[in-house]
Design a protein around this motif. Structure first.
Motif, PDB file in Angstrom:
ATOM      1  N   MET A 150       0.841  -1.197   0.000  1.00  0.00           N
ATOM      2  CA  MET A 150       0.000   0.000   0.000  1.00  0.00           C
ATOM      3  C   MET A 150       0.881   1.254   0.000  1.00  0.00           C
ATOM      4  O   MET A 150       1.946   1.260   0.604  1.00  0.00           O
ATOM      5  CB  MET A 150      -0.829   0.003   1.303  1.00  0.00           C
ATOM      6  CG  MET A 150      -2.323   0.118   1.086  1.00  0.00           C
ATOM      7  SD  MET A 150      -3.180   0.118   2.684  1.00  0.00           S
ATOM      8  CE  MET A 150      -3.251  -1.633   3.054  1.00  0.00           C
ATOM      9  N   LYS A 151       0.424   2.301  -0.667  1.00  0.00           N
ATOM     10  CA  LYS A 151       1.152   3.571  -0.627  1.00  0.00           C
ATOM     11  C   LYS A 151       0.552   4.428   0.488  1.00  0.00           C
ATOM     12  O   LYS A 151      -0.602   4.867   0.381  1.00  0.00           O
ATOM     13  CB  LYS A 151       1.028   4.288  -1.968  1.00  0.00           C
ATOM     14  CG  LYS A 151       1.822   3.601  -3.070  1.00  0.00           C
ATOM     15  CD  LYS A 151       1.678   4.328  -4.380  1.00  0.00           C
ATOM     16  CE  LYS A 151       2.394   3.563  -5.492  1.00  0.00           C
ATOM     17  NZ  LYS A 151       2.057   4.071  -6.812  1.00  0.00           N
ATOM     18  N   ILE A 152       1.338   4.631   1.512  1.00  0.00           N
ATOM     19  CA  ILE A 152       0.815   5.267   2.721  1.00  0.00           C
ATOM     20  C   ILE A 152       1.571   6.562   3.012  1.00  0.00           C
ATOM     21  O   ILE A 152       2.806   6.578   3.019  1.00  0.00           O
ATOM     22  CB  ILE A 152       0.985   4.321   3.940  1.00  0.00           C
ATOM     23  CG1 ILE A 152       0.307   2.970   3.676  1.00  0.00           C
ATOM     24  CG2 ILE A 152       0.448   4.968   5.209  1.00  0.00           C
ATOM     25  CD1 ILE A 152       0.674   1.889   4.694  1.00  0.00           C
ATOM     26  N   ALA A 153       0.818   7.653   3.257  1.00  0.00           N
ATOM     27  CA  ALA A 153       1.451   8.876   3.768  1.00  0.00           C
ATOM     28  C   ALA A 153       1.253   8.933   5.275  1.00  0.00           C
ATOM     29  O   ALA A 153       0.143   8.713   5.761  1.00  0.00           O
ATOM     30  CB  ALA A 153       0.809  10.103   3.125  1.00  0.00           C
ATOM     31  N   GLN A 154       2.328   9.185   5.988  1.00  0.00           N
ATOM     32  CA  GLN A 154       2.234   9.432   7.424  1.00  0.00           C
ATOM     33  C   GLN A 154       2.572  10.903   7.642  1.00  0.00           C
ATOM     34  O   GLN A 154       3.664  11.348   7.280  1.00  0.00           O
ATOM     35  CB  GLN A 154       3.239   8.567   8.208  1.00  0.00           C
ATOM     36  CG  GLN A 154       2.967   7.075   8.193  1.00  0.00           C
ATOM     37  CD  GLN A 154       1.777   6.682   9.069  1.00  0.00           C
ATOM     38  OE1 GLN A 154       1.428   7.388  10.022  1.00  0.00           O
ATOM     39  NE2 GLN A 154       1.149   5.564   8.736  1.00  0.00           N
TER      40      GLN A 154
ATOM     41  N   PHE B  81      -1.051   8.634  -2.993  1.00  0.00           N
ATOM     42  CA  PHE B  81      -1.186   7.690  -1.890  1.00  0.00           C
ATOM     43  C   PHE B  81      -2.522   6.939  -1.932  1.00  0.00           C
ATOM     44  O   PHE B  81      -3.527   7.461  -2.400  1.00  0.00           O
ATOM     45  CB  PHE B  81      -1.077   8.425  -0.548  1.00  0.00           C
ATOM     46  CG  PHE B  81       0.136   9.316  -0.469  1.00  0.00           C
ATOM     47  CD1 PHE B  81       1.422   8.777  -0.496  1.00  0.00           C
ATOM     48  CD2 PHE B  81       0.004  10.703  -0.400  1.00  0.00           C
ATOM     49  CE1 PHE B  81       2.548   9.592  -0.441  1.00  0.00           C
ATOM     50  CE2 PHE B  81       1.123  11.528  -0.344  1.00  0.00           C
ATOM     51  CZ  PHE B  81       2.389  10.975  -0.375  1.00  0.00           C
ATOM     52  N   ASP B  82      -2.500   5.703  -1.400  1.00  0.00           N
ATOM     53  CA  ASP B  82      -3.749   4.961  -1.224  1.00  0.00           C
ATOM     54  C   ASP B  82      -4.473   5.447   0.019  1.00  0.00           C
ATOM     55  O   ASP B  82      -5.693   5.430   0.097  1.00  0.00           O
ATOM     56  CB  ASP B  82      -3.450   3.457  -1.075  1.00  0.00           C
ATOM     57  CG  ASP B  82      -2.791   2.894  -2.312  1.00  0.00           C
ATOM     58  OD1 ASP B  82      -3.269   3.212  -3.418  1.00  0.00           O
ATOM     59  OD2 ASP B  82      -1.791   2.165  -2.173  1.00  0.00           O
ATOM     60  N   ILE B  83      -3.679   5.853   1.014  1.00  0.00           N
ATOM     61  CA  ILE B  83      -4.276   6.329   2.258  1.00  0.00           C
ATOM     62  C   ILE B  83      -3.340   7.346   2.905  1.00  0.00           C
ATOM     63  O   ILE B  83      -2.111   7.244   2.776  1.00  0.00           O
ATOM     64  CB  ILE B  83      -4.593   5.158   3.230  1.00  0.00           C
ATOM     65  CG1 ILE B  83      -5.427   5.670   4.407  1.00  0.00           C
ATOM     66  CG2 ILE B  83      -3.325   4.467   3.725  1.00  0.00           C
ATOM     67  CD1 ILE B  83      -6.336   4.626   5.010  1.00  0.00           C
ATOM     68  N   ILE B  84      -3.944   8.324   3.565  1.00  0.00           N
ATOM     69  CA  ILE B  84      -3.178   9.323   4.323  1.00  0.00           C
ATOM     70  C   ILE B  84      -3.476   9.110   5.799  1.00  0.00           C
ATOM     71  O   ILE B  84      -4.643   9.101   6.205  1.00  0.00           O
ATOM     72  CB  ILE B  84      -3.574  10.754   3.908  1.00  0.00           C
ATOM     73  CG1 ILE B  84      -3.183  11.014   2.449  1.00  0.00           C
ATOM     74  CG2 ILE B  84      -2.926  11.788   4.830  1.00  0.00           C
ATOM     75  CD1 ILE B  84      -3.664  12.348   1.893  1.00  0.00           C
ATOM     76  N   HIS B  85      -2.426   8.915   6.583  1.00  0.00           N
ATOM     77  CA  HIS B  85      -2.603   8.784   8.031  1.00  0.00           C
ATOM     78  C   HIS B  85      -2.036  10.048   8.671  1.00  0.00           C
ATOM     79  O   HIS B  85      -0.832  10.283   8.661  1.00  0.00           O
ATOM     80  CB  HIS B  85      -1.888   7.524   8.533  1.00  0.00           C
ATOM     81  CG  HIS B  85      -2.201   7.214   9.965  1.00  0.00           C
ATOM     82  ND1 HIS B  85      -1.853   6.036  10.571  1.00  0.00           N
ATOM     83  CD2 HIS B  85      -2.833   7.937  10.925  1.00  0.00           C
ATOM     84  CE1 HIS B  85      -2.256   6.039  11.830  1.00  0.00           C
ATOM     85  NE2 HIS B  85      -2.843   7.184  12.071  1.00  0.00           N
TER      86      HIS B  85
ATOM     87  N   PRO C 155      -8.636   8.516   0.950  1.00  0.00           N
ATOM     88  CA  PRO C 155      -9.115   8.230   2.309  1.00  0.00           C
ATOM     89  C   PRO C 155      -8.114   8.697   3.371  1.00  0.00           C
ATOM     90  O   PRO C 155      -6.902   8.568   3.184  1.00  0.00           O
ATOM     91  CB  PRO C 155      -9.239   6.700   2.332  1.00  0.00           C
ATOM     92  CG  PRO C 155      -9.237   6.265   0.918  1.00  0.00           C
ATOM     93  CD  PRO C 155      -8.534   7.316   0.116  1.00  0.00           C
ATOM     94  N   VAL C 156      -8.640   9.257   4.446  1.00  0.00           N
ATOM     95  CA  VAL C 156      -7.795   9.777   5.526  1.00  0.00           C
ATOM     96  C   VAL C 156      -8.154   9.099   6.841  1.00  0.00           C
ATOM     97  O   VAL C 156      -9.333   8.962   7.177  1.00  0.00           O
ATOM     98  CB  VAL C 156      -7.987  11.301   5.707  1.00  0.00           C
ATOM     99  CG1 VAL C 156      -7.155  11.806   6.895  1.00  0.00           C
ATOM    100  CG2 VAL C 156      -7.622  12.064   4.436  1.00  0.00           C
ATOM    101  N   ILE C 157      -7.113   8.652   7.564  1.00  0.00           N
ATOM    102  CA  ILE C 157      -7.279   8.290   8.974  1.00  0.00           C
ATOM    103  C   ILE C 157      -6.583   9.361   9.782  1.00  0.00           C
ATOM    104  O   ILE C 157      -5.420   9.694   9.520  1.00  0.00           O
ATOM    105  CB  ILE C 157      -6.643   6.916   9.282  1.00  0.00           C
ATOM    106  CG1 ILE C 157      -7.538   5.798   8.749  1.00  0.00           C
ATOM    107  CG2 ILE C 157      -6.425   6.745  10.776  1.00  0.00           C
ATOM    108  CD1 ILE C 157      -7.116   4.418   9.208  1.00  0.00           C
ATOM    109  N   GLY C 158      -7.292   9.930  10.742  1.00  0.00           N
ATOM    110  CA  GLY C 158      -6.680  10.912  11.626  1.00  0.00           C
ATOM    111  C   GLY C 158      -6.609  10.357  13.028  1.00  0.00           C
ATOM    112  O   GLY C 158      -7.637  10.039  13.623  1.00  0.00           O
TER     113      GLY C 158
ATOM    114  N   LEU D 266     -10.075   1.012  -1.180  1.00  0.00           N
ATOM    115  CA  LEU D 266     -10.830   0.158  -2.083  1.00  0.00           C
ATOM    116  C   LEU D 266      -9.857  -0.599  -2.975  1.00  0.00           C
ATOM    117  O   LEU D 266      -8.828  -0.067  -3.381  1.00  0.00           O
ATOM    118  CB  LEU D 266     -11.775   1.010  -2.916  1.00  0.00           C
ATOM    119  CG  LEU D 266     -12.759   1.791  -2.047  1.00  0.00           C
ATOM    120  CD1 LEU D 266     -13.645   2.689  -2.889  1.00  0.00           C
ATOM    121  CD2 LEU D 266     -13.627   0.827  -1.227  1.00  0.00           C
ATOM    122  N   PRO D 267     -10.171  -1.849  -3.260  1.00  0.00           N
ATOM    123  CA  PRO D 267      -9.257  -2.656  -4.075  1.00  0.00           C
ATOM    124  C   PRO D 267      -9.239  -2.139  -5.526  1.00  0.00           C
ATOM    125  O   PRO D 267     -10.146  -1.488  -5.962  1.00  0.00           O
ATOM    126  CB  PRO D 267      -9.843  -4.057  -4.004  1.00  0.00           C
ATOM    127  CG  PRO D 267     -11.240  -3.920  -3.470  1.00  0.00           C
ATOM    128  CD  PRO D 267     -11.430  -2.541  -2.922  1.00  0.00           C
TER     129      PRO D 267
END
Lengths: 341, 341
Positions: A1-5, A90-94, A111-114, A340-341
């Protein structure tokens, strides 16, 4: 997965001394890279990471002695602003910089997780109740009680690479306070306990300019050969102090969302005694790894009985519940649900 | 057109006393409603407007005496955060709260115009150079010199309903300073001019807690029967003071992006003398509506020659160049360019 932290840039990742959020983001990032994810870490330029670092400033803001480091200075805005600018990569931003970044996170298309590392309270919860798009993770169950009706998708306890902490089954008989010298952290209660029990106390803590008056009035006059303030110490020194302490005191007077120093102390085998506020009862296994108490008097009672606590049980508790691996696994599950896939 | 106007919520729209941005947003909003646009104004709940008001707090933050009113408090984040949350309801968003809102504005799907009411400088220009999606409008030509390579789409001078300002062809012989008591605003220079010329000076200005030391050291000791500080005054009182002043002094020591009090003074017929900083030469028609000077000495020379200035010409200048109608027309043209049919 491509993830931004997105980490805060007040401190380096990992921090040199004080800086709980930056410490946790470091542990999480390392674990995610280990699991094969492609992680981009938005952090200060002096940060150390296995991930790709995107940085808008070469040093941590506190070290650079810039103004308004905890506020909305331009570098902080640019740090998270750049992550959202690059969101399509990114696939998701944390995001670990909420609530400041919440208005941007709220309209992101990725999509963002905070993760909320601070406390929810009467003044900021309406913000989360209104800007409901990002997926909010709490770092304890207690933390979320103050913020009903927000887009809360779960609790993930903070984790650290506990297996790397030094362990000691012996102690040198002193009490220990680690953190920040401030009224809300309750250092004066720790001093009262040490004074009344005539036990040595080491205070390893930073002192911010804002807290000078508290220090001058309530702490400095009570320092002595037995009650010592040694300033801010680095991680290695702090872990050594923890591993040799008889008991770690955490007389916090506010609803702390998570007590990171508690899990670090327990990892070294040091039992902990803390006030019953916020997340504390979720972190300490009372009677097994220390005690959760109501006031200074019961803190004294608890310290008197502290020899009954098995130091190995303290370490066992955090290795099982607050490891970086466990935290990263929990976040990874949430990422998978949102991407999402 | 469906237009969102995002005002700061530090002051009411329009402000009761001090508050240049809120004053300009009020004038712009009224003009746009007059032109038949459907305007939603994001502002404090006590604001007065012909537009629909969307408010996250019932009063201005300064009146409510809330902490951190100029910073990233939760109400300020929610004010602009809500506007971007509702972005699909608007054809265009006109945002007056940059740079704090820039990271959100940068990823908005509705076109955004951001008017920068503060100064561009070495610390914030990189923010604008990197987050380039919003269309940035400057309030003077000088303002934009400090920020090359940003997404600057034009300059629109501030405007106010100048025709409603009282005009007087007579004056009562006093000098006038209006604004804020602060080092950067240069109140001490105005006092020096009054002292050296032995002329009465009225200082109508607010005093913020931050500026107490400057006030105690440089202003208070020099107050007298001739040099009077009358605190903060409301719009009506201020306009009356301006209309009867012999000369308005504006010894600003920083690159002010726009001098709103200058156009207000000129509207009442009061000539103005100001230091040559930032936007000042764009606002004063030197020799016709007052003088642009380099230092205290030349300010004294200018005040000595002020009787040569025709008070009617001062009013004429601002009615032609700094009216609310002109400002609104200029913005309307920009909106039309950005909104796709």
């Amino acid at each position: 997965m491509k993830i931004a932290q997105i980490a805060p840039i007040v401190e380096r990742v990992p921090p040199r001394t004080y800086g709980g959020t930056e410490r946790v983001v470091h542990a999480l990032t390392e674990e995610l890279v280990k699991r094969g994810h492609e992680v981009t870490l938005f952090a200060s330029g002096d940060s150390i990471s296995s991930a790709k670092i995107e940085s808008v400033y070469p040093r941590s803001l506190r070290e650079a002695k810039l103004p308004d480091i905890y506020g909305s200075n331009p570098w902080t805005l640019l740090n998270f602003g750049l992550a959202y600018e690059l969101q399509d990569e990114f696939d998701i931003i944390h995001d670990h910089t909420m609530p400041l970044s919440l208005p941007a996170a709220n309209i992101a298309s990725t999509p963002v997780i905070g993760t909320m590392h601070g406390a929810f309270n009467a003044t900021n919860r309406r913000l989360f109740q209104t800007l409901r798009s990002p997926n909010i993770v709490s770092i304890s169950q207690a933390q979320i009680f103050s913020a009903p009706n927000i887009n809360h998708i779960g609790t993930v306890y903070n984790g650290l690479p506990m297996e790397h902490y030094p362990f000691s089954n012996e102690n040198e008989g002193y009490l220990l306070y680690v953190g920040r010298i401030s009224m809300e952290k309750g250092v004066h209660h720790a001093i009262e306990v040490a004074e009344q029990m005539d036990m040595p106390l080491i205070v390893a803590a930073k002192l911010d300019p804002n807290d000078q008056q508290y220090f001058k009035g309530y702490i400095e006059p009570r320092l002595s050969n037995r009650i010592k303030w040694i300033g801010e110490v680095d991680e290695e020194e702090r872990n050594k102090l923890m591993s040799k302490a008889k008991c770690f005191l955490h007389p916090v007077t506010w609803r702390e969302p998570f007590g990171l120093t508690l899990i670090e102390a327990m990892a070294t085998g040091c039992p902990v005694v803390a006030f019953n506020r916020g997340s504390i009862p979720e972190i300490i296994k009372t009677g097994v790894t220390g005690f959760v108490v109501e006031d200074t008097e019961s803190m004294i009672d608890a310290v008197e009985g502290i020899s009954a606590i098995d130091r190995a049980a303290c370490r066992e508790h955090v290795l099982s519940n607050f490891s970086a691996t466990k935290m990263a696994g929990n976040y990874e599950e949430l990422y998978k649900k949102l991407v999402l896939p």
